[in-house]
Design a protein around this motif. Structure first.
Motif, short mmCIF file in Angstrom:
data_model
loop_
_atom_site.label_atom_id
_atom_site.label_comp_id
_atom_site.label_asym_id
_atom_site.label_seq_id
_atom_site.Cartn_x
_atom_site.Cartn_y
_atom_site.Cartn_z
N THR A 13 0.86 -1.18 0.00
CA THR A 13 0.00 0.00 0.00
C THR A 13 0.90 1.23 0.00
N PRO A 14 0.35 2.43 -0.23
CA PRO A 14 1.20 3.63 -0.22
C PRO A 14 2.03 3.78 1.05
N ALA A 15 1.50 3.36 2.18
CA ALA A 15 2.24 3.47 3.44
C ALA A 15 3.46 2.55 3.48
N ASP A 16 3.48 1.53 2.61
CA ASP A 16 4.57 0.56 2.62
C ASP A 16 5.69 0.91 1.64
N VAL A 17 5.52 1.99 0.88
CA VAL A 17 6.47 2.30 -0.17
C VAL A 17 7.76 2.86 0.42
N HIS A 18 8.83 2.10 0.30
CA HIS A 18 10.17 2.53 0.69
C HIS A 18 11.09 2.11 -0.45
N GLY A 19 11.42 3.05 -1.31
CA GLY A 19 12.11 2.74 -2.55
C GLY A 19 11.12 2.80 -3.69
N ARG A 20 11.53 3.39 -4.80
CA ARG A 20 10.59 3.63 -5.89
C ARG A 20 10.79 2.72 -7.10
N LEU A 21 11.75 1.81 -7.05
CA LEU A 21 12.06 0.97 -8.21
C LEU A 21 11.67 -0.48 -7.95
N ILE A 22 10.98 -1.08 -8.91
CA ILE A 22 10.64 -2.51 -8.87
C ILE A 22 11.40 -3.17 -10.00
N LEU A 23 12.27 -4.09 -9.67
CA LEU A 23 13.14 -4.73 -10.65
C LEU A 23 12.83 -6.21 -10.73
N LEU A 24 12.35 -6.65 -11.88
CA LEU A 24 12.08 -8.07 -12.12
C LEU A 24 13.07 -8.54 -13.18
N HIS A 25 13.94 -9.46 -12.81
CA HIS A 25 14.95 -9.92 -13.75
C HIS A 25 14.92 -11.44 -13.83
N GLY A 26 15.32 -11.95 -14.98
CA GLY A 26 15.32 -13.39 -15.18
C GLY A 26 15.22 -13.73 -16.65
N PRO A 27 15.31 -15.02 -17.00
CA PRO A 27 15.28 -15.45 -18.40
C PRO A 27 13.96 -15.08 -19.08
N PRO A 28 13.96 -15.04 -20.40
CA PRO A 28 12.70 -14.79 -21.13
C PRO A 28 11.69 -15.89 -20.86
N GLY A 29 10.43 -15.53 -20.86
CA GLY A 29 9.37 -16.53 -20.74
C GLY A 29 9.05 -16.99 -19.34
N THR A 30 9.59 -16.32 -18.32
CA THR A 30 9.35 -16.77 -16.95
C THR A 30 8.13 -16.10 -16.32
N GLY A 31 7.49 -15.19 -17.02
CA GLY A 31 6.25 -14.61 -16.52
C GLY A 31 6.39 -13.23 -15.91
N LYS A 32 7.41 -12.48 -16.29
CA LYS A 32 7.61 -11.14 -15.70
C LYS A 32 6.51 -10.17 -16.13
N THR A 33 6.14 -10.21 -17.40
CA THR A 33 5.08 -9.32 -17.88
C THR A 33 3.74 -9.67 -17.23
N THR A 34 3.48 -10.96 -17.07
CA THR A 34 2.25 -11.38 -16.39
C THR A 34 2.21 -10.85 -14.96
N LEU A 35 3.36 -10.86 -14.29
CA LEU A 35 3.42 -10.31 -12.93
C LEU A 35 3.07 -8.83 -12.91
N LEU A 36 3.52 -8.08 -13.89
CA LEU A 36 3.22 -6.65 -13.92
C LEU A 36 1.74 -6.40 -14.18
N ARG A 37 1.13 -7.22 -15.02
CA ARG A 37 -0.32 -7.09 -15.23
C ARG A 37 -1.07 -7.39 -13.94
N THR A 38 -0.64 -8.44 -13.24
CA THR A 38 -1.27 -8.79 -11.97
C THR A 38 -1.05 -7.69 -10.94
N LEU A 39 0.13 -7.10 -10.93
CA LEU A 39 0.42 -6.02 -10.00
C LEU A 39 -0.50 -4.83 -10.27
#
Length: 367
Positions: free
Chosen positions: A181-207
């Protein structure tokens, strides 16, 4: 003897008679001519009232035309169609884009006429936004006419429905991220790294779905241009006074390997510096902005300034499902490598689209 003299004088122009000149060269397009013609009545003052409406999800059958009026110009180029329509005391410009959005502008001799024309044109033209498994996401890109944003509903499942697609080891950190939630925000960058096809874009849609009550997700389609154009960056990151400032904004930047790898400073110039300034510098203080980046790079190859402690709200490696978990997900061990499988590989195996070897060599099917 009286003498009569003719006296000729030119009265001072009234507001409705202000002159206007337009210069065109071979760099201008037919659509630019329509833009100029549409503005002319307003610029001269003959039609001093103007109204504009931006539409999303325009119905294919919607004509965006009033009952009266004559089409005087039509131009089709670069995935858009521009029309100029003239009526009694009003001028209408309609731009329809390939993605089903549209911009409608009306100038008229009085305010009531401008309002009635634009209401007639736009009434019932938009489809309602889908519900349930959809969330509104903005898409930014830079055109020859400046920056443009289009908002579209995208498919986005709740976290509880997709959590089984990721390694068990990621359940705790991803669940924490989804519940921020907004009260939990400490740091402004979300970094998802890993091989292609592991579901990073799906995670962003869910987020985007999980945060929809307090955060507007916007995907930047040309991040390499975003950080090389200060004006474009200001428009996307800070927005205008008319924006809903109550909501945070999540900027989604996909596959930004060149921007954040170890040699980014030399390769992209000011791009990396502006990214860092957006996450915890002065620019980031102009509005509540979070930045989510996906990359296929290994964490060790990223620029140390990007991954330093305190900058990231979350830094998560999204990897392959281990062999046991992949077999459980698929329901069979057939085709599953002893090294495990990516989410894209598992979906392909389940659908029988390709064999395991050819999936491994693919780009990950953009999951």
């Amino acid at each position: 003897m009286s003498v009569l003299k003719e006296v000729h004088f030119t009265p001072e122009p009234r507001p409705a008679e202000l002159p206007m000149k337009v210069w065109l060269d071979d760099g201008d397009s037919a659509a630019d001519v329509i833009d100029a013609l549409a503005l002319s009545p307003f610029a001269t003052g003959s039609q001093p009232w103007s109204r504009t409406a931006n539409l999303e999800r325009v119905r294919p059958e919607a004509s965006l035309m009033p009952a009266s009026g004559q089409v005087t110009r039509v131009a089709t180029e670069d995935g858009r169609e521009a029309r100029l329509v003239c009526g009694e005391g009003w001028t209408l410009r309609v731009i329809r884009y390939r993605n089903r959005s549209a911009t409608v502008s009306v100038t008229a001799v009085d305010e009531e006429l401008a309002r009635s024309v634009i209401e007639e044109v736009t009434e019932g033209a938009e489809e309602p936004a889908p519900e349930n498994d959809h969330v509104e996401m903005g898409f930014w890109w830079l055109t020859s006419h400046g920056s443009r944003r289009s908002e579209k509903p995208i498919t986005a499942s709740p976290w509880r429905e997709v959590s089984g697609n990721y390694p068990t080891a990621l359940d705790a950190p991803l669940t924490r991220l989804m519940s921020v939630t907004p009260a939990d925000v400490h740091g402004r960058l979300i970094l998802l790294h890993g091989p292609p096809g592991t579901g990073k874009t799906t995670l962003l849609r869910t987020l985007a779905h999980e945060w929809r009550s307090w955060c507007q997700a916007d995907c930047v389609l040309d991040p390499e241009r975003l950080f090389n154009s200060p004006g474009y960056l200001m428009e996307v990151a800070v927005g205008s006074d008319g924006d809903d400032d109550k909501k945070w904004r999540l900027l989604v930047l996909e596959d930004c390997d060149e921007l954040i790898r170890s040699g980014a400073k030399e390769a992209t110039g000011q791009g990396l510096s502006r990214l860092l300034n957006l996450t915890d510098g002065l620019l980031g203080q102009g509005r509540d902005v979070l930045v989510a980046i996906t990359t296929n790079e290994d964490l060790a190859r990223l620029h140390p300034a990007v991954v330093r402690p305190g900058r990231c709200l979350a830094q998560i490696e999204v990897g392959r499902l281990p062999y046991d978990e992949a077999v459980r997900w698929l329901g069979t061990s057939e085709g599953v490598s002893p090294a495990g499988a990516t989410l894209a590989e598992l979906f392909a195996l389940r659908e029988g689209v390709v064999n395991h070897t050819s999936v491994t060599e693919s780009t990950g099917l953009y999951l």
